[in-house]
Design a protein around this motif. Sequence first.
Motif, PDB file in Angstrom:
ATOM      1  N   MET A 165       0.833  -1.196   0.000  1.00 30.94           N
ATOM      2  CA  MET A 165       0.000   0.000   0.000  1.00 30.94           C
ATOM      3  C   MET A 165       0.882   1.266   0.000  1.00 30.94           C
ATOM      4  N   ARG A 166       1.906   1.257   0.865  1.00 32.90           N
ATOM      5  CA  ARG A 166       2.803   2.412   0.949  1.00 32.90           C
ATOM      6  C   ARG A 166       3.494   2.649  -0.381  1.00 32.90           C
ATOM      7  N   GLN A 167       3.917   1.565  -1.032  1.00 34.42           N
ATOM      8  CA  GLN A 167       4.608   1.695  -2.302  1.00 34.42           C
ATOM      9  C   GLN A 167       3.747   2.374  -3.347  1.00 34.42           C
ATOM     10  N   THR A 168       2.488   2.030  -3.409  1.00 36.07           N
ATOM     11  CA  THR A 168       1.628   2.597  -4.447  1.00 36.07           C
ATOM     12  C   THR A 168       1.296   4.053  -4.192  1.00 36.07           C
ATOM     13  N   ILE A 169       1.271   4.463  -2.936  1.00 36.99           N
ATOM     14  CA  ILE A 169       0.885   5.836  -2.613  1.00 36.99           C
ATOM     15  C   ILE A 169       2.092   6.768  -2.519  1.00 36.99           C
ATOM     16  N   VAL A 170       3.109   6.359  -1.801  1.00 35.33           N
ATOM     17  CA  VAL A 170       4.214   7.263  -1.457  1.00 35.33           C
ATOM     18  C   VAL A 170       5.370   7.188  -2.444  1.00 35.33           C
ATOM     19  N   GLU A 171       5.717   6.025  -2.886  1.00 36.61           N
ATOM     20  CA  GLU A 171       6.924   5.866  -3.691  1.00 36.61           C
ATOM     21  C   GLU A 171       6.798   6.455  -5.092  1.00 36.61           C
ATOM     22  N   HIS A 172       5.616   6.513  -5.642  1.00 34.51           N
ATOM     23  CA  HIS A 172       5.446   7.020  -7.011  1.00 34.51           C
ATOM     24  C   HIS A 172       5.890   8.476  -7.164  1.00 34.51           C
ATOM     25  N   PRO A 173       5.446   9.391  -6.308  1.00 30.56           N
ATOM     26  CA  PRO A 173       5.921  10.775  -6.456  1.00 30.56           C
ATOM     27  C   PRO A 173       7.442  10.901  -6.324  1.00 30.56           C
ATOM     28  N   PHE A 174       8.039  10.193  -5.360  1.00 31.12           N
ATOM     29  CA  PHE A 174       9.487  10.256  -5.194  1.00 31.12           C
ATOM     30  C   PHE A 174      10.201   9.715  -6.425  1.00 31.12           C
ATOM     31  N   GLY A 175       9.730   8.597  -6.947  1.00 29.40           N
ATOM     32  CA  GLY A 175      10.343   8.009  -8.131  1.00 29.40           C
ATOM     33  C   GLY A 175      10.202   8.892  -9.357  1.00 29.40           C
ATOM     34  N   THR A 176       9.042   9.500  -9.523  1.00 34.38           N
ATOM     35  CA  THR A 176       8.815  10.392 -10.661  1.00 34.38           C
ATOM     36  C   THR A 176       9.732  11.597 -10.587  1.00 34.38           C
ATOM     37  N   ILE A 177       9.800  12.216  -9.432  1.00 32.38           N
ATOM     38  CA  ILE A 177      10.623  13.413  -9.274  1.00 32.38           C
ATOM     39  C   ILE A 177      12.108  13.057  -9.404  1.00 32.38           C
ATOM     40  N   LYS A 178      12.511  11.960  -8.788  1.00 35.54           N
ATOM     41  CA  LYS A 178      13.928  11.598  -8.779  1.00 35.54           C
ATOM     42  C   LYS A 178      14.406  11.085 -10.138  1.00 35.54           C
ATOM     43  N   ARG A 179      13.704  10.113 -10.692  1.00 33.77           N
ATOM     44  CA  ARG A 179      14.180   9.481 -11.922  1.00 33.77           C
ATOM     45  C   ARG A 179      13.618  10.120 -13.177  1.00 33.77           C
ATOM     46  N   GLY A 180      12.352  10.461 -13.155  1.00 38.51           N
ATOM     47  CA  GLY A 180      11.718  11.024 -14.340  1.00 38.51           C
ATOM     48  C   GLY A 180      12.132  12.456 -14.632  1.00 38.51           C
TER      49      GLY A 180
END
Length: 77
Positions: free
Chosen positions: A1-16
Amino acid sequence: MRQTIVEHPFGTIKRGWGFSYFLTRGIESVKTETCLAFLAYNLKRVINIVGTKEILKRLKGLKDSFNLSNVHTVNNC
């Protein structure tokens, strides 16, 4: 659950967006830089979900209901 909610914004900002390191030094400037990155992320999401015409309409409504010309403080994010 945490991965789907929290990790996406961090991954988008960091890698994307290539935001993998801070350009500034010091805790206050790093906090500000992070806040700006997440503000941009959130604004981009709102634009994709609601649309620019609806955002502008709502902002004009806010401007009419509040006297925003005397606002001089900046809130923490």
